[in-house]
Design a protein around this motif. Sequence first.
Motif, mmCIF file in Angstrom:
data_model
loop_
_atom_site.group_PDB
_atom_site.id
_atom_site.type_symbol
_atom_site.label_atom_id
_atom_site.label_comp_id
_atom_site.label_asym_id
_atom_site.label_seq_id
_atom_site.Cartn_x
_atom_site.Cartn_y
_atom_site.Cartn_z
ATOM 1 N N HIS A 14 0.827 -1.205 0.000
ATOM 2 C CA HIS A 14 0.000 0.000 0.000
ATOM 3 C C HIS A 14 0.867 1.265 0.000
ATOM 4 O O HIS A 14 0.626 2.184 -0.792
ATOM 5 N N PHE A 15 1.878 1.302 0.858
ATOM 6 C CA PHE A 15 2.701 2.506 0.946
ATOM 7 C C PHE A 15 3.572 2.688 -0.303
ATOM 8 O O PHE A 15 3.771 3.817 -0.756
ATOM 9 N N GLU A 16 4.068 1.607 -0.848
ATOM 10 C CA GLU A 16 4.867 1.730 -2.062
ATOM 11 C C GLU A 16 4.002 2.220 -3.218
ATOM 12 O O GLU A 16 4.441 3.052 -4.024
ATOM 13 N N GLU A 17 2.758 1.737 -3.307
ATOM 14 C CA GLU A 17 1.848 2.212 -4.346
ATOM 15 C C GLU A 17 1.517 3.691 -4.145
ATOM 16 O O GLU A 17 1.416 4.456 -5.112
ATOM 17 N N LEU A 18 1.354 4.088 -2.889
ATOM 18 C CA LEU A 18 1.052 5.487 -2.592
ATOM 19 C C LEU A 18 2.198 6.395 -3.029
ATOM 20 O O LEU A 18 1.980 7.476 -3.589
ATOM 21 N N LEU A 19 3.428 5.960 -2.792
ATOM 22 C CA LEU A 19 4.586 6.745 -3.202
ATOM 23 C C LEU A 19 4.726 6.775 -4.718
ATOM 24 O O LEU A 19 5.092 7.809 -5.297
ATOM 25 N N VAL A 20 4.441 5.656 -5.377
ATOM 26 C CA VAL A 20 4.510 5.617 -6.844
ATOM 27 C C VAL A 20 3.485 6.562 -7.457
ATOM 28 O O VAL A 20 3.761 7.259 -8.439
ATOM 29 N N GLU A 21 2.280 6.613 -6.850
ATOM 30 C CA GLU A 21 1.240 7.511 -7.354
ATOM 31 C C GLU A 21 1.617 8.978 -7.206
ATOM 32 O O GLU A 21 1.011 9.841 -7.835
ATOM 33 N N SER A 22 2.615 9.268 -6.381
ATOM 34 C CA SER A 22 2.999 10.656 -6.089
ATOM 35 C C SER A 22 4.168 11.134 -6.941
ATOM 36 O O SER A 22 4.776 12.157 -6.634
ATOM 37 N N THR A 23 4.487 10.413 -8.005
ATOM 38 C CA THR A 23 5.661 10.772 -8.806
ATOM 39 C C THR A 23 5.514 12.122 -9.483
ATOM 40 O O THR A 23 6.499 12.709 -9.922
ATOM 41 N N GLY A 24 4.266 12.624 -9.579
ATOM 42 C CA GLY A 24 4.076 13.922 -10.210
ATOM 43 C C GLY A 24 4.723 15.063 -9.451
ATOM 44 O O GLY A 24 5.121 16.066 -10.037
ATOM 45 N N ALA A 30 13.961 3.898 -6.113
ATOM 46 C CA ALA A 30 13.284 2.704 -5.598
ATOM 47 C C ALA A 30 13.769 2.323 -4.208
ATOM 48 O O ALA A 30 12.980 1.858 -3.373
ATOM 49 N N THR A 31 15.048 2.545 -3.935
ATOM 50 C CA THR A 31 15.592 2.175 -2.626
ATOM 51 C C THR A 31 14.976 3.009 -1.516
ATOM 52 O O THR A 31 14.571 2.490 -0.468
ATOM 53 N N VAL A 32 14.871 4.329 -1.731
ATOM 54 C CA VAL A 32 14.282 5.216 -0.720
ATOM 55 C C VAL A 32 12.810 4.885 -0.519
ATOM 56 O O VAL A 32 12.313 4.842 0.617
ATOM 57 N N SER A 33 12.084 4.656 -1.601
ATOM 58 C CA SER A 33 10.667 4.307 -1.477
ATOM 59 C C SER A 33 10.494 3.048 -0.649
ATOM 60 O O SER A 33 9.601 2.967 0.207
ATOM 61 N N PRO A 73 13.878 17.786 0.824
ATOM 62 C CA PRO A 73 13.088 18.341 -0.288
ATOM 63 C C PRO A 73 11.858 17.488 -0.599
ATOM 64 O O PRO A 73 10.769 18.021 -0.840
ATOM 65 N N ALA A 74 12.034 16.164 -0.580
ATOM 66 C CA ALA A 74 10.899 15.278 -0.838
ATOM 67 C C ALA A 74 9.861 15.406 0.276
ATOM 68 O O ALA A 74 8.649 15.382 0.013
ATOM 69 N N ALA A 75 10.328 15.557 1.520
ATOM 70 C CA ALA A 75 9.398 15.699 2.646
ATOM 71 C C ALA A 75 8.574 16.972 2.505
ATOM 72 O O ALA A 75 7.360 16.971 2.754
ATOM 73 N N GLN A 76 9.215 18.067 2.114
ATOM 74 C CA GLN A 76 8.487 19.315 1.945
ATOM 75 C C GLN A 76 7.487 19.219 0.793
ATOM 76 O O GLN A 76 6.365 19.734 0.881
ATOM 77 N N ALA A 77 7.888 18.565 -0.289
ATOM 78 C CA ALA A 77 6.970 18.384 -1.414
ATOM 79 C C ALA A 77 5.779 17.527 -1.006
ATOM 80 O O ALA A 77 4.626 17.798 -1.372
ATOM 81 N N TRP A 78 6.067 16.491 -0.231
ATOM 82 C CA TRP A 78 4.995 15.619 0.264
ATOM 83 C C TRP A 78 4.028 16.397 1.157
ATOM 84 O O TRP A 78 2.809 16.266 1.035
ATOM 85 N N ALA A 79 4.566 17.199 2.054
ATOM 86 C CA ALA A 79 3.715 17.969 2.970
ATOM 87 C C ALA A 79 2.851 18.965 2.207
ATOM 88 O O ALA A 79 1.669 19.138 2.510
ATOM 89 N N ALA A 80 3.436 19.639 1.222
ATOM 90 C CA ALA A 80 2.687 20.639 0.465
ATOM 91 C C ALA A 80 1.522 20.005 -0.296
ATOM 92 O O ALA A 80 0.457 20.615 -0.441
ATOM 93 N N GLU A 81 1.718 18.762 -0.767
ATOM 94 C CA GLU A 81 0.695 18.100 -1.568
ATOM 95 C C GLU A 81 -0.306 17.328 -0.722
ATOM 96 O O GLU A 81 -1.512 17.362 -0.978
ATOM 97 N N ARG A 82 0.188 16.632 0.287
ATOM 98 C CA ARG A 82 -0.670 15.717 1.041
ATOM 99 C C ARG A 82 -1.163 16.274 2.370
ATOM 100 O O ARG A 82 -2.110 15.740 2.953
#
Length: 241
Positions: A14-24, A30-33, A73-82
């Motif tokens: 579930h979490f890997e799919e959620l991260l893949v869906e967020s590639t935009g 792949a290792t970090v995900s 940077p990824a954390a900030q992008a994640w927070a801004a979107e999610r």
Amino acid sequence: MLPTPSLREALSVHFEELLVESTGFLTLDATVSSEVSAAVTHYLLDQALRPPLPDDYLHLLIYRALRCLHQDPAAQAWAAERLPNHRDSLPVFDPSIWPGPVPLIVWQLFASRLVRPARTVTAEGRILWTLDFRRLKREQAGWMEISLLPGLHALLTQLAPAWDETGGRGLLGLRGLYAAGFAPTPRRRKKSAVRSAYAPLDAPAIHAYCRRVLSNLQTARGWPHTPDVLYLDLHAEKRKR
């Protein structure tokens, strides 16, 4: 018949799919995900938490995992979107403010805005944890002394890790005691004061009880200091000046 996937496998997928869906908006290899998925899955299982869980809570766990993996940077992008509705509470989950992963019950306190953190300017940059009594509903049984005090004890016990890093040096602010009816509101041209019928205790009793609980936590957790307890509301008469 295909074997039923274990809870760990299901959560990881579930979490890997959620991260893949967020590639935009999120760039991760792949290792970090895989590490993020494994970290969040391990924490949920360690805390005996099972789906369904609030989406915001899961998103905050991913945010925290990204921060812990130095993917800022990824954390900030994640927070801004999610997490657009939790920008004010995101610092709670920074390692400098809240140590370690966030238990669900603590997250619920933050999400309800019953508890809020802020850095103080006049107290050497210490964290001021505000307990806002305006967020409590007067008609709830929690306003009775028999259940209010155990509730405060449980709440402060859950907040205790926030003061571990500083050995108990910190601040607890009590807000909304006048609005909630724990402190008397003076009437104009009368000496008598009116206190809410829903609040059998008064502000000094609440203040003293919080100090006793924090003192006991100091002993139990080996803190060299006890957090200070402050009133954050001005007296009704002072506000008119």
